[in-house]
Design a protein around this motif. Structure first.
Motif, short mmCIF file in Angstrom:
data_model
loop_
_atom_site.label_atom_id
_atom_site.label_comp_id
_atom_site.label_asym_id
_atom_site.label_seq_id
_atom_site.Cartn_x
_atom_site.Cartn_y
_atom_site.Cartn_z
N LYS A 3 0.88 -1.33 -0.08
CA LYS A 3 -0.07 0.20 0.07
C LYS A 3 1.06 1.23 0.03
O LYS A 3 2.25 1.06 0.44
CB LYS A 3 -0.91 0.12 1.22
CG LYS A 3 -0.32 0.34 2.56
CD LYS A 3 -1.47 0.45 3.53
CE LYS A 3 -0.77 0.66 5.02
NZ LYS A 3 -1.74 0.71 6.03
N GLY A 4 0.34 2.26 -0.43
CA GLY A 4 1.09 3.68 -0.57
C GLY A 4 0.02 4.71 -0.75
O GLY A 4 -1.04 4.61 -0.78
N VAL A 5 0.63 5.98 -0.17
CA VAL A 5 -0.04 7.33 -0.53
C VAL A 5 0.78 8.19 -1.24
O VAL A 5 2.03 8.17 -0.74
CB VAL A 5 -0.44 7.72 0.91
CG1 VAL A 5 -1.27 8.99 0.73
CG2 VAL A 5 -1.26 6.75 1.83
N THR A 6 0.13 8.67 -2.33
CA THR A 6 1.04 9.70 -3.13
C THR A 6 0.35 10.83 -3.17
O THR A 6 -0.70 10.91 -3.30
CB THR A 6 1.47 9.20 -4.54
OG1 THR A 6 1.62 7.95 -4.49
CG2 THR A 6 2.10 10.06 -5.29
N THR A 7 1.07 11.95 -2.73
CA THR A 7 0.31 13.28 -2.41
C THR A 7 1.03 14.14 -3.58
O THR A 7 2.18 14.18 -3.76
CB THR A 7 0.66 14.01 -1.26
OG1 THR A 7 0.00 13.17 -0.13
CG2 THR A 7 -0.11 15.45 -1.27
N LEU A 8 -0.04 14.85 -4.37
CA LEU A 8 0.47 15.71 -5.25
C LEU A 8 -0.13 17.04 -5.01
O LEU A 8 -1.10 17.25 -4.47
CB LEU A 8 -0.06 15.38 -6.80
CG LEU A 8 0.48 13.91 -7.19
CD1 LEU A 8 -0.27 12.50 -6.77
CD2 LEU A 8 0.64 13.79 -8.51
N VAL A 9 0.40 18.10 -5.95
CA VAL A 9 -0.22 19.42 -5.73
C VAL A 9 -0.59 19.97 -6.93
O VAL A 9 -0.10 19.38 -8.32
CB VAL A 9 0.64 20.31 -5.14
CG1 VAL A 9 0.83 19.97 -3.72
CG2 VAL A 9 1.85 20.55 -5.78
N PHE A 10 -1.64 20.55 -7.29
CA PHE A 10 -2.25 21.33 -8.40
C PHE A 10 -1.21 22.49 -8.46
O PHE A 10 -1.23 23.42 -7.52
CB PHE A 10 -3.62 21.63 -8.45
CG PHE A 10 -4.56 20.45 -8.33
CD1 PHE A 10 -4.79 19.69 -9.53
CD2 PHE A 10 -5.13 19.97 -7.31
CE1 PHE A 10 -5.72 18.67 -9.36
CE2 PHE A 10 -5.75 18.87 -6.91
CZ PHE A 10 -6.21 18.14 -8.02
N TYR A 11 -0.69 22.61 -9.78
CA TYR A 11 0.30 23.91 -9.69
C TYR A 11 0.32 24.10 -11.10
O TYR A 11 0.10 23.86 -11.87
CB TYR A 11 1.88 23.27 -9.62
CG TYR A 11 2.99 23.88 -9.72
CD1 TYR A 11 3.16 24.79 -8.66
CD2 TYR A 11 3.52 24.04 -10.90
CE1 TYR A 11 4.40 25.76 -8.85
CE2 TYR A 11 4.84 24.98 -10.96
CZ TYR A 11 5.07 25.76 -10.04
OH TYR A 11 6.18 26.62 -9.80
N ASP A 12 0.25 25.64 -11.03
CA ASP A 12 0.27 26.76 -12.26
C ASP A 12 1.71 26.95 -12.60
O ASP A 12 2.29 27.77 -11.83
CB ASP A 12 -0.69 27.82 -12.32
CG ASP A 12 -0.67 28.80 -13.08
OD1 ASP A 12 0.43 28.66 -14.12
OD2 ASP A 12 -1.76 29.45 -13.56
N PRO A 13 2.30 26.45 -13.61
CA PRO A 13 3.62 26.54 -14.06
C PRO A 13 3.97 28.04 -14.29
O PRO A 13 5.00 28.49 -14.29
CB PRO A 13 4.08 25.46 -15.06
CG PRO A 13 2.64 25.20 -15.78
CD PRO A 13 1.49 25.38 -14.71
N LYS A 14 3.09 28.49 -15.02
CA LYS A 14 3.29 30.14 -15.65
C LYS A 14 3.45 30.98 -14.45
O LYS A 14 4.12 31.83 -14.13
CB LYS A 14 2.00 30.51 -16.43
CG LYS A 14 2.35 29.91 -17.98
CD LYS A 14 1.11 30.37 -18.75
CE LYS A 14 1.26 29.70 -20.12
NZ LYS A 14 0.02 30.31 -20.99
N GLU A 15 2.53 30.82 -13.45
CA GLU A 15 2.36 31.74 -12.24
C GLU A 15 3.40 31.26 -11.18
O GLU A 15 3.65 31.77 -10.13
CB GLU A 15 1.14 31.80 -11.78
CG GLU A 15 0.03 32.30 -12.64
CD GLU A 15 0.15 33.95 -13.01
OE1 GLU A 15 0.66 34.39 -11.95
OE2 GLU A 15 -0.02 34.36 -14.01
N LYS A 16 3.79 29.87 -11.49
CA LYS A 16 4.72 29.24 -10.52
C LYS A 16 4.06 29.32 -8.84
O LYS A 16 4.87 29.66 -7.82
CB LYS A 16 6.19 30.15 -10.39
CG LYS A 16 6.79 29.90 -11.80
CD LYS A 16 8.36 30.34 -11.56
CE LYS A 16 8.85 30.35 -13.09
NZ LYS A 16 8.78 29.17 -13.96
N LYS A 17 2.95 28.89 -9.13
CA LYS A 17 2.39 28.50 -7.60
C LYS A 17 1.50 27.56 -7.73
O LYS A 17 0.71 27.41 -8.64
CB LYS A 17 1.59 29.97 -7.45
CG LYS A 17 0.48 30.46 -8.04
CD LYS A 17 -0.18 31.74 -7.56
CE LYS A 17 -1.56 31.83 -8.30
NZ LYS A 17 -2.08 33.11 -7.87
#
Length: 141
Positions: A105-119
């Motif tokens: 089992k595993g947990v992968t956490t990602l973020v939603f990221y805007d590469p143009k705004e860099k945030k």
């Protein structure tokens, strides 16, 4: 809660000298599960990228219980246990062999990221709309 499953056959090149799936490939299996889970919602990573959203991994946890073996057909169960409320999303992965034995089992956490705004940004609204029905509370609760 949203759940999706996909299957992957363990290839020879993914195994170590004992015929076990090499530990580093489990993260790749989690990724296949995530991509297919998103696809089942009518999205793809490519579509999210076209919308200006990247999803980098910020954390990965894994626990190994039994090995997946060469030529095993592994079922990857991908679960979203909660609706994302901020910029992060956590995918829970469970791997089973053909006999239904729990392997990993595993947990992968990602973020939603805007590469143009860099945030970091919130989940895109079209994806939220697709997920909401899986997280609606029963009116009797």
């Amino acid at each position: 809660m949203y759940t999706a499953t996909t299957q992957i056959r363990v290839r020879y090149g993914e195994t170590d000298q004992m015929g076990y799936l090499y530990y580093g490939f489990y993260a790749l299996y989690y990724e296949v599960g995530r991509a297919e889970a998103i696809r089942e919602l009518g999205f793809t990573y490519r579509k999210l990228e076209e919308m200006g959203i990247m999803m980098p991994v910020v954390e990965l946890k894994a626990q190994y219980f039994r090995p997946a073996l060469y030529d095993d057909l592994v079922t990857v169960k991908t679960i979203l246990k909660e609706m994302p409320e901020d910029s992060s999303i956590s995918f829970h992965s469970e791997l089973y062999n053909e006999q239904g034995v729990f392997l990993n089992k595993g947990v992968t956490t990602l973020v939603f990221y805007d590469p143009k705004e860099k945030k970091k940004v919130h989940m895109p609204e079209p994806l939220r709309v697709r997920l909401e029905p899986f997280f609606r509370k029963n009116k009797n609760e």
